[in-house]
Write a protein that holds these residues in place. Structure first.
Motif, PDB file in Angstrom:
ATOM      1  N   CYS A 202      -0.417   3.298 -10.753  1.00 30.03           N
ATOM      2  CA  CYS A 202      -0.920   2.475 -10.329  1.00 30.03           C
ATOM      3  C   CYS A 202      -2.666   3.011 -10.482  1.00 30.03           C
ATOM      4  O   CYS A 202      -3.933   1.374 -11.096  1.00 30.03           O
TER       5      CYS A 202
ATOM      6  N   LYS B 297      -6.536  -4.852  -1.997  1.00 34.26           N
ATOM      7  CA  LYS B 297      -5.681  -4.363  -2.457  1.00 34.26           C
ATOM      8  C   LYS B 297      -6.186  -3.124  -3.334  1.00 34.26           C
ATOM      9  O   LYS B 297      -6.539  -2.264  -3.736  1.00 34.26           O
TER      10      LYS B 297
ATOM     11  N   PHE C 272       1.137  -1.337   0.285  1.00 38.06           N
ATOM     12  CA  PHE C 272      -0.135  -0.583  -0.177  1.00 38.06           C
ATOM     13  C   PHE C 272       1.074   1.384   0.269  1.00 38.06           C
ATOM     14  O   PHE C 272       0.558   2.493   0.060  1.00 38.06           O
ATOM     15  N   LEU C 273       1.964   1.358   0.097  1.00 41.99           N
ATOM     16  CA  LEU C 273       2.697   2.641  -0.123  1.00 41.99           C
ATOM     17  C   LEU C 273       2.681   3.124  -1.133  1.00 41.99           C
ATOM     18  O   LEU C 273       1.913   2.922  -2.875  1.00 41.99           O
TER      19      LEU C 273
ATOM     20  N   ARG D 106      -3.039  22.063  -9.807  1.00 41.37           N
ATOM     21  CA  ARG D 106      -2.369  21.814  -8.382  1.00 41.37           C
ATOM     22  C   ARG D 106      -3.355  22.338  -6.939  1.00 41.37           C
ATOM     23  O   ARG D 106      -3.073  22.257  -6.498  1.00 41.37           O
TER      24      ARG D 106
HETATM   25  C1  UGA Z   1      -1.467   5.107  -4.860  1.00 37.11           C
HETATM   26  C2  UGA Z   1      -2.019   4.939  -3.510  1.00 37.11           C
HETATM   27  O1  UGA Z   1      -1.937   5.741  -2.386  1.00 37.11           O
HETATM   28  C3  UGA Z   1      -1.161   3.872  -2.741  1.00 37.11           C
HETATM   29  O2  UGA Z   1      -1.484   3.684  -1.656  1.00 37.11           O
HETATM   30  C4  UGA Z   1      -1.104   2.617  -3.309  1.00 37.11           C
HETATM   31  O3  UGA Z   1      -0.003   1.767  -2.628  1.00 37.11           O
HETATM   32  C5  UGA Z   1      -0.513   2.796  -4.974  1.00 37.11           C
HETATM   33  O4  UGA Z   1      -1.263   3.663  -5.709  1.00 37.11           O
HETATM   34  C6  UGA Z   1       0.201   1.856  -5.588  1.00 37.11           C
HETATM   35  O5  UGA Z   1      -0.688   0.796  -5.875  1.00 37.11           O
HETATM   36  O6  UGA Z   1       1.043   1.414  -6.330  1.00 37.11           O
HETATM   37  P1  UGA Z   1       1.003   6.538  -5.494  1.00 37.11           P
HETATM   38  O7  UGA Z   1       0.426   6.534  -6.658  1.00 37.11           O
HETATM   39  O8  UGA Z   1       2.190   6.179  -5.262  1.00 37.11           O
HETATM   40  O9  UGA Z   1      -0.075   6.051  -4.891  1.00 37.11           O
HETATM   41  O10 UGA Z   1       0.722   8.078  -5.159  1.00 37.11           O
HETATM   42  P2  UGA Z   1      -0.971   8.885  -4.516  1.00 37.11           P
HETATM   43  O11 UGA Z   1      -0.197   9.882  -3.505  1.00 37.11           O
HETATM   44  O12 UGA Z   1      -1.985   7.876  -3.902  1.00 37.11           O
HETATM   45  O13 UGA Z   1      -1.423  10.165  -6.023  1.00 37.11           O
HETATM   46  C7  UGA Z   1      -2.040   9.348  -6.707  1.00 37.11           C
HETATM   47  C8  UGA Z   1      -2.125  10.225  -7.955  1.00 37.11           C
HETATM   48  O14 UGA Z   1      -3.285  11.052  -7.679  1.00 37.11           O
HETATM   49  C9  UGA Z   1      -1.871  11.318  -7.903  1.00 37.11           C
HETATM   50  O15 UGA Z   1      -1.587  11.984  -9.700  1.00 37.11           O
HETATM   51  C10 UGA Z   1      -1.962  12.388  -7.449  1.00 37.11           C
HETATM   52  O16 UGA Z   1      -1.532  13.923  -7.592  1.00 37.11           O
HETATM   53  C11 UGA Z   1      -3.463  12.168  -7.566  1.00 37.11           C
HETATM   54  N1  UGA Z   1      -3.832  12.604  -6.160  1.00 37.11           N
HETATM   55  C12 UGA Z   1      -3.581  11.901  -4.981  1.00 37.11           C
HETATM   56  C13 UGA Z   1      -5.373  13.497  -6.218  1.00 37.11           C
HETATM   57  O17 UGA Z   1      -4.816  13.907  -7.329  1.00 37.11           O
HETATM   58  N2  UGA Z   1      -5.498  14.293  -5.872  1.00 37.11           N
HETATM   59  C14 UGA Z   1      -5.464  13.857  -3.771  1.00 37.11           C
HETATM   60  O18 UGA Z   1      -6.295  14.657  -2.586  1.00 37.11           O
HETATM   61  C15 UGA Z   1      -4.680  12.540  -3.923  1.00 37.11           C
END
Ligand code: UGA
Ligand code: NAD
Length: 471
Positions: free
Chosen positions: A283, A227, A155-156, A435
């Protein structure tokens, strides 16, 4: 610590490398395998192939002692009790996850199982992959007494991967029997028993010896679904707030206030309610598609997942149209693009909305100068420099003589721009922020026309436009 486990991690990407470094930090003996020879060479020679906070320090601490890197999958498997598969599971043509990397690895593992091993699915996979892995091992003639397959989804998040791994909200283990579940309990014992948090030099985070990590043991199918469902739910939150942002703009409301107001409800919570360009990354896009495919295969109507994707795609169009509305035409315009990575604190550009938008701007005739604190080099591989696309070394170089500055990634550096210097650098003081890193009033006071997401656009008084106007 109870007793260290000999671990093999297959795949040294964003998940495998972090897992390997963290298992070593937890006191285990780890062999990290990759079939990319150049990557293994870099890792062996002290390099770090990805940008991830704390990773260089952990690798420097454990390389050559608790963690080693190799291309030799066979001997790594033979000398390990737990074999974690952390290879890619990209989206296939039908939306289903492409499991060919997993299958290739399993076929290779099969040739090296001579005593009991636990094969761990760390890659994100559809439900029943566990069953398939067992079948492949049987087909290759592996004695069923000699292996169990368990699911242990990761879940990282990129950018905070090390702290997420060592201080997880939860650890999920899907196991068909106690023998294999117990090996995973041993692997995570330093986090679940709390001993890691008392270790000198332990990285601080949300868990502690008195509040250690929680481990949930369930069936393999439930674990695999946890997941996919977790990622889909987080994507749903983002698409929901983006749809509300579009509504907010239509009625002159402010999405930042709306998200704050919603997030104060403890049942909703404030996280993953940041409106913007839509989610990207390696992801969410593929996992929402794969989860939808799983539902379809099982005859379950789950069209909500399609809506999440649709809203996410539309969000990029919404932003592109904002650029058009602010600049009228794009041909011949010079634009500064701040951000290439799919989010801040990473160099990962997979499915990055920033890349998609820059491509469209260039196609529409604009000249773009892009800058990202970590992802310039990776971006050049998919968007090579050209007459229409340049790369800069900092924000102000990118902004020089720009007709507008676009904020595409939520790097902290972009939330702390020297606005006086920026105003001096640009041709026209227009900031289009995908953003929402600034307050509109603040930008107007600094002489900028400021367009953001889910908030009324604010015009600089000198342009003779109303101070606040819905785009
Ligand atoms: C995400 C999940 O948060 C992790 O728990 C998971 O393990 C991972 O996918 C995975 O399965 O690969 P990640 O893709 O590294 O992690 O990054 P996030 O912080 O979740 O952001 C994902 C996308 O959503 C980014 O483009 C981010 O900018 C966007 N986002 C995130 C938003 O537009 N708004 C938000 O409030 C949060
Ligand atoms: P990645 O592409 O960064 O890394 C995969 C690595 O596996 C590469 O280095 C590749 O060379 C290696 N590999 C492929 N085939 C191999 C083989 N036969 N033998 C040895 N090595 C091989 O991928 P990633 O981002 O680390 O994702 C891996 C899995 O983890 C995916 O299923 C993903 O969905 C899941 N996941 C990713 C994240 C994330 O934030 N990136 C978070 C949670 C889960």
């Amino acid at each position: 610590m109870q007793s260290p486990v000999s671990i093999c991690v297959i795949g040294s990407g964003y998940v495998g490398l972090v897992a390997a470094a963290c298992f070593a930090e937890m006191g285990h003996r780890v062999l990290c395998v990759d079939n990319d020879e150049a990557r293994v060479k870099t890792l062996r020679e002290g390099g770090v192939p990805i940008y991830e906070d704390h990773l260089p320090a952990l690798l420097a601490k454990h390389r050559g002692s608790a963690v080693d890197f190799t291309t030799d999958l066979g001997s790594a498997v033979e000398s390990s009790e737990a074999i974690f598969i952390a290879v890619g599971t990209p989206q296939g043509d039908t939306g289903a996850a492409d499991l060919s990397y997993v299958e290739a690895v399993v076929s290779e593992i099969a040739r090296h199982i001579h005593n009991y091993k636990v094969i761990v699915e760390k890659s994100t996979v559809p439900v029943y992959t566990n069953e398939w892995i067992s079948r492949v091992l049987h087909r290759h003639g592996v004695d069923p007494e000699n292996f169990d397959v368990v699911s242990n989804p990761e879940f990282l998040r990129e950018g905070t991967a090390i702290i997420d791994f060592l201080h997880p909200d939860r650890i999920v283990v899907g196991a068909g029997n106690e023998r294999s579940a117990n090996l995973l309990r041993r692997v995570y014992e330093p986090l679940v028993g709390g001993s890691y948090y008392q270790q000198p030099g332990a990285l601080p985070g949300a868990c502690s010896a008195s509040h250690p990590a929680k481990l949930l043991v369930t069936s393999t199918q439930s674990s695999e679904i946890i997941k996919h469902a977790s990622n889909a739910f987080l994507a749903l939150k983002i698409s929901f707030i983006n749809a509300v942002a579009n509504l907010a703009e239509a009625v002159d409301a402010d999405i930042e206030d709306i998200a704050a107001g919603m997030g104060l409800d403890s049942r909703i919570g404030p996280r993953f309610l940041r409106a913007g360009l839509g989610y990207g990354g390696s992801c969410f896009p593929k996992d929402v598609a794969a989860f939808h495919w799983v539902a379809q295969q099982r005859g379950v109507d789950f069209e909500l997942l399609q809506e999440i994707r649709k809203i996410n795609e539309t969000q990029k169009d919404v932003f592109f149209n904002k650029v058009l509305s602010a600049l009228w035409t794009l041909r011949g315009k010079r634009l500064a693009a701040l951000g290439l990575a799919f989010k801040g604190d990473t160099d990962d550009i997979r499915e990055s909305p920033a890349i998609d938008i820059i491509k469209r701007l260039v196609e529409a005739g604009a000249t773009v100068t892009a800058y990202d604190p970590a992802a310039n080099e990776r971006a050049k591989e998919v968007l090579p420099p050209s007459k229409k696309l340049h790369y800069a070394n900092d924000i102000y170089e990118a902004a020089k003589d720009a007709d507008a500055v676009l904020i595409l990634t939520d790097w902290k550096e972009f939330a702390n721009i020297d606005l006086v210097r920026l105003n001096d650098a640009v041709r026209f003081p227009i900031v289009i922020d995908g953003r929402n890193l600034y307050k509109p009033q603040q930008m107007v006071e600094r002489g900028f026309t400021y367009v953001s997401v889910g908030r009324p656009a604010s015009y600089q008084a000198a342009q003779g436009k109303p101070r606040s106007m819905v785009m």
